[in-house]
Scaffold this active site. Structure first.
Site, PDB file in Angstrom:
ATOM      1  N   CYS A   1       0.864  -1.192   0.000  1.00  0.00           N
ATOM      2  CA  CYS A   1       0.000   0.000   0.000  1.00  0.00           C
ATOM      3  C   CYS A   1       0.894   1.233   0.000  1.00  0.00           C
ATOM      4  CB  CYS A   1      -0.898   0.037   1.242  1.00  0.00           C
ATOM      5  SG  CYS A   1      -2.275  -1.115   1.201  1.00  0.00           S
TER       6      CYS A   1
ATOM      7  N   GLU B   1       2.336  -3.747  -5.776  1.00  0.00           N
ATOM      8  CA  GLU B   1       1.273  -4.754  -5.805  1.00  0.00           C
ATOM      9  C   GLU B   1       0.091  -4.227  -6.601  1.00  0.00           C
ATOM     10  OE1 GLU B   1      -1.270  -6.147  -2.218  1.00  0.00           O
ATOM     11  OE2 GLU B   1       0.449  -7.499  -2.280  1.00  0.00           O
TER      12      GLU B   1
END
Length: 567
Positions: free
Chosen positions: A423, A457
């Site tokens: 994140c 990601e």
């Protein structure tokens, strides 16, 4: 002119109708919106609307006078279907959710209802005669053949970008000789290698190569595949800042076609599979957050305790991120809170900018509070209360009162997919000031120290994708433009060299070159053409980029997290 709502019509959840809002030019517009919730306050009703085809961060409560009742669309009645698992009150899964789970697009982060025991499932034996069985078998083969033929058709509305095909227009204007059909001699092995190379979309995720349309021949050069192929880099003005670029042999990527592992992750991912969205998580539940000297308007749902969601303002301690229900409670907390910086080790400091490394196992409470705050501004990630597998890198700005949080990124201690970011977030008061690129640059600086290449990601948010594309573009162009001629000839560099210098994964390097539309094919080899517009635009962007990471100020020693004793 405002279109008043008709009080005689009852607007319920699920209805769709145009709703008045202001656009970026402060002009009135009437986009279609869906009613997600209705609440009554003394004297009037309020409607929570989601604007169709708009980001969820724009969802809001509106008054009845902003609704256009003349174009009201009532929700369609659902057909009566058996309940899922036979449980009362449960609803059958949507086809989309079933497809996601069947394809294994990612781990299921939110526990679902347990399946029924096998003992309760009754199977009814059937007798099928031989002729009937043959008929069924023939029908099954026919359906299979039809599905294969449908799968090989390509819709012209969804083109797949590829290295030579995406730049044919620019080739025609700069190098007319490329159009000569004698230049392109197809080889079967070259086509296979080339399709493997060009199976990347512009956002960096891999996609299965699409077959050619019937009746259309794609021009391909000989030996255009593998990454051993030479790519020359030219500028339109024949500047010496040019290079030959070799594409090295492709390596098997551990990422699946959509950027998410095809099997469940053992270490845990922060990607939300979106199969558990409901009416509660689709609505913002916090009106306002006070963090230090800033008041923030959340964009999305965050699972703060239910009793705090009714408060007009949620107060956070800007140093330990503890949430409190009133200003009095916050003032009382500050007299007892000894923190003036995030917990953990300070691994970087230059000027007023510092980075702190926080272990999700050693500082669990702070990590959980950080995730709760970040979820207010990240819609595509889910929340993990088990923060043990993650490291958090918090960027702060220092003044006389302490170290104030600006943004952060998290990463897994062990990532089998070479993810260097799980994140990443810059808080709204600090956005559009260069801090986002600084966070991204710091994540790659850590990857350089670790001796690895990394990638964020997937999926990325809309703002995250813009930031990463901008960072990749500037980083790669900076390398290409700094290359100097060797013995009067154009310098040479490989995709692997770019990846090793920057720690950017090869797939991201290739997708960035495609996104910038730099790759062309000329006289039997690939070339990168840097136009004057790209060069000037890059120079202007670098002049505005004042915040950079200084590797000399980084004090970081990577750990081998495969040894569980270090956890």
């Amino acid at each position: 002119m405002t279109k008043m709502a008709d009080s005689s019509v009852d607007v319920v959840e699920g209805c769709r109708l145009p709703v008045l809002r202001k656009n970026q030019e402060n002009e009135d517009e009437w986009p279609l919106a869906e009613i997600l919730s209705v609440k009554e306050i003394p004297g009037r009703k309020l409607y929570y609307v989601h604007y169709i085809d708009f980001n969820k961060r724009l969802d809001e409560w509106v008054t009845p006078d902003r609704l256009d009742m003349k174009k009201l669309q009532f929700p369609k009645k659902e057909a009566k279907t058996p309940t899922k698992n036979g449980l009362p009150g449960s609803r059958p899964s949507s086809p989309e959710s079933e497809v996601v789970r069947a394809a294994g697009a990612g781990p299921q982060h939110i526990p679902s209802r347990p399946p029924q025991p096998q003992a309760q499932q009754k199977s009814i034996p059937t007798k099928t005669s031989l002729p009937d069985f043959q008929v069924l078998q023939q029908q099954a083969q026919k359906r299979k053949a039809e599905s294969v033929s449908l799968a090989t058709q390509v819709s012209p509305a969804t083109p797949v970008p590829c290295l030579p095909g995406s730049t044919e227009a620019s080739q025609a204007s700069v190098y007319p000789a490329v159009r000569d059909t004698n230049t392109f001699n197809l080889k079967s092995n070259a086509r296979d290698d080339h399709e493997q190379l060009t199976s990347l979309t512009t956002n960096g995720t891999a996609r299965r190569p699409m077959p050619n349309q019937p009746g259309r021949k794609r021009k391909q050069p000989p030996n255009c595949g593998g990454t051993d192929e030479i790519i020359k880099v030219f500028q339109y003005n024949n500047s010496p800042r040019c290079a030959n670029v070799y594409l090295q042999p492709g390596e098997d990527s551990q990422d699946s076609s959509d950027g998410i592992p095809s099997t469940p992750r053992m270490t845990g991912s922060l990607v939300s599979d979106r199969s558990h969205d409901d009416i509660v998580t689709r609505m913002k539940n916090i009106d306002c957050i006070e963090l230090g000297r800033h008041r923030l308007k959340p964009w999305y749902f965050s699972p703060y305790p239910q009793e705090l969601t009714t408060l007009p303002i949620l107060y956070l301690c800007e140093f330990c991120l503890k949430y409190l229900k009133s200003l009095k409670c916050l003032q009382r907390h500050l007299t007892k809170c000894n923190l003036r910086h995030p917990p953990g080790n300070e691994i970087y400091r230059k000027g007023t900018i510092s980075f702190f490394e926080i272990d999700g196992r050693k500082n669990k409470t702070y990590s959980q509070n950080l995730c709760l705050l970040a979820k207010c501004f990240l819609d595509h990630k889910t929340l993990y209360y088990d923060t043990d597998p993650f490291l958090f890198y918090v960027m702060t700005e220092y003044d006389s009162k302490g170290f104030h949080i600006v943004g952060y990124f998290s990463k897994e201690k062990e990532s089998t997919e070479d993810y260097n970011v799980a994140c990443i977030l810059t808080l709204p008061p600090y956005q559009r000031r260069g801090y986002g690129k600084l966070l991204i640059e710091f994540s790659y600086e850590l990857s350089k120290v670790e001796g690895k290449t990394g990638t964020p990601e997937k999926p990325l948010s809309d703002l995250g994708l813009l930031s990463y594309r901008s960072y990749w573009s500037q980083t790669i162009l900076e390398i290409l433009m700094d290359l100097k001629p060797d013995n009067g000839e154009r310098p040479q560099i490989t995709i692997n060299d770019i990846s090793e210098i920057t720690s950017v994964k090869k797939e991201d390097v290739i997708s960035t070159l495609q996104y910038l539309n730099l790759i062309n094919y000329y006289k039997g080899q690939y070339i990168l053409t840097l136009s004057e517009d790209i060069v000037e635009g890059h120079e202007r962007a670098m002049q505005k980029r004042h915040l950079r990471i200084d590797s000399k100020c980084l004090h970081f020693t990577p750990k081998d997290w495969s040894k569980r004793g270090k956890w």
